[in-house]
Write an enzyme that holds these catalytic residues in place. Sequence first.
Site, short mmCIF file in Angstrom:
data_model
loop_
_atom_site.label_atom_id
_atom_site.label_comp_id
_atom_site.label_asym_id
_atom_site.label_seq_id
_atom_site.Cartn_x
_atom_site.Cartn_y
_atom_site.Cartn_z
N SER A 1 -2.50 -9.33 7.91
CA SER A 1 -2.20 -7.63 8.00
C SER A 1 -1.77 -7.77 9.42
O SER A 1 -2.09 -7.92 10.46
CB SER A 1 -3.47 -6.90 8.06
OG SER A 1 -3.08 -5.77 8.36
N ASP B 1 0.61 -1.16 0.05
CA ASP B 1 0.04 0.03 0.05
C ASP B 1 0.83 1.25 0.14
O ASP B 1 0.53 2.06 -0.96
CB ASP B 1 -0.99 0.14 1.15
CG ASP B 1 -2.09 -0.96 0.90
OD1 ASP B 1 -2.37 -1.37 -0.22
OD2 ASP B 1 -2.98 -1.22 1.97
N ASP C 1 -5.73 3.65 12.54
CA ASP C 1 -4.65 4.47 12.29
C ASP C 1 -4.63 5.60 11.49
O ASP C 1 -3.97 6.96 11.90
CB ASP C 1 -3.60 3.51 11.55
CG ASP C 1 -2.87 2.42 12.50
OD1 ASP C 1 -2.67 2.72 13.60
OD2 ASP C 1 -2.93 1.32 12.09
N ARG D 1 1.58 5.61 16.75
CA ARG D 1 1.37 6.75 15.83
C ARG D 1 1.55 8.30 15.98
O ARG D 1 2.00 8.61 14.98
CB ARG D 1 -0.15 6.52 15.40
CG ARG D 1 -0.62 4.94 14.97
CD ARG D 1 0.18 4.54 13.90
NE ARG D 1 0.06 3.27 13.52
CZ ARG D 1 0.90 2.40 12.96
NH1 ARG D 1 2.01 2.62 12.73
NH2 ARG D 1 0.43 1.21 12.34
N1 ARG Z 1 -6.45 -2.56 15.82
C1 ARG Z 1 -5.12 -2.39 16.37
C2 ARG Z 1 -4.98 -0.72 16.78
O1 ARG Z 1 -5.86 -0.03 16.31
C3 ARG Z 1 -4.03 -2.49 15.55
C4 ARG Z 1 -3.68 -1.77 14.22
C5 ARG Z 1 -3.10 -2.29 13.13
N2 ARG Z 1 -2.61 -1.54 12.21
C6 ARG Z 1 -2.24 -1.95 11.16
N3 ARG Z 1 -1.91 -0.83 10.12
N4 ARG Z 1 -2.36 -3.30 10.61
O2 ARG Z 1 -4.44 -0.14 17.35
#
Ligand code: ARG
Length: 405
Positions: A177, A16, A126, A97
């Site tokens: 993922s 991506d 995210d 983040r």
């Molecule tokens: N659900 C988790 C969170 O919101 C993990 C997110 C994982 N992010 C990713 N881009 N695969 O913190």
Amino acid sequence: MGSVKKVVLAYSGGVDTSVCIPYLKKEYGVDEVIAFAADLGQGDELQSIRQKAIDAGASKSLVGDLVQPFIEDFAFPAIRANALYEGRYPLSTALARPLIAHRLVEIAREVNADAVAHGCTGKGNDQVRFDVAIGSLAPDLKVITPAREWGMSREETIAYGERFGIPAPVSKKSPYSIDLNLLGRSIEAGSLEDPMASPPEEVFEMTSSIDQSPDKPQDIEISFEAGNPVAINGERLEPVSIIRKANILAGKHGFGRIDIIENRVVGIKSREIYETPGLLLLIKAHQELESLTLSADVLRLKSQLEREWSDLIYKGLWFSPLKDALDGFFERTQAVVNGLVRVRLYKGNAIILGRGSTTNSLYMPSMATYSSDDQFDHKSAEGFIYIWGLPSRIWAATKRFQQQN
Ligand code: ARG
């Protein structure tokens, strides 16, 4: 977006974000894409990620070592806050983040970019965290989000990338993922999308299965100063090293796996697998030491505020007035959180064996004991209970009176 010439892109090396590079240039008319990959201790091949961005058409490719600030300024506050989203997820991804966003903005300033970009989709948390953080740090910077707008399926994204020489991901076999950093791994998608299906062993890398974990328990001692973990088994360790060590110890014994249905900011429930061995172990030990060193009322209010804090971090509000105010409260509580906790690691468990504090224990043996050393004034209890129960007795008496008349 006609006027956007230079963009700093948060780059992970995945399909991506790689496709974002030609996409930004072609569809958004961007002249220069500067890729930024953050080293958060994930152990990736960062040099090859650097090259990947160049191959995909980035004019510059930067790698920033953020491990130390990540642990000291993000993970340690989370430990002091016993941060667990919905009581269970220690925010291993969420905490990274705001730090990435912060660095992205700094780089954008350094290179005089007119926008930043990220490859988050429109379904996740995210995007919220990046957009909100960037928006509060640099309200004048545009945030471009190709993956939220392009409407391509994964296959189409791969095909688009191939037109620009971006190789399809080799590991077609991994349907998952994954997000990872020194604090842990998050695993989604593939067979995990069925909430009833148990996670296959192959998704785990930091933690042993119960079967594979040692048959002998291991007892360890974790020391804290002002709420920060500072030593394991008496060996003083820097913040980054203590997380690494805790990861190894807890991971070996299979502690730190989480399998939950999680409520995302955008309103959907998702099935999430995490392994966050060290962080979870340190939070558990920290929580235990607080039970010895903080008063009942502080503990009670703190636990409510911990929930608020965790919610804020999950929902992208790291840079917010409430987070700031809560930090003030937590900070004030932590000065007395000094001491150590003994923990047994065994077959997926971290069992508390004991806790102690030579300087700040509020546990008073002469009050607690049932032996002849007891100093507690038993007779005082009577008067206390008379007054404590008075409202209840009045209420009950009134009810009886009402029923009889
Ligand atoms: N659900 C988790 C969170 O919101 C993990 C997110 C994982 N992010 C990713 N881009 N695969 O913190």
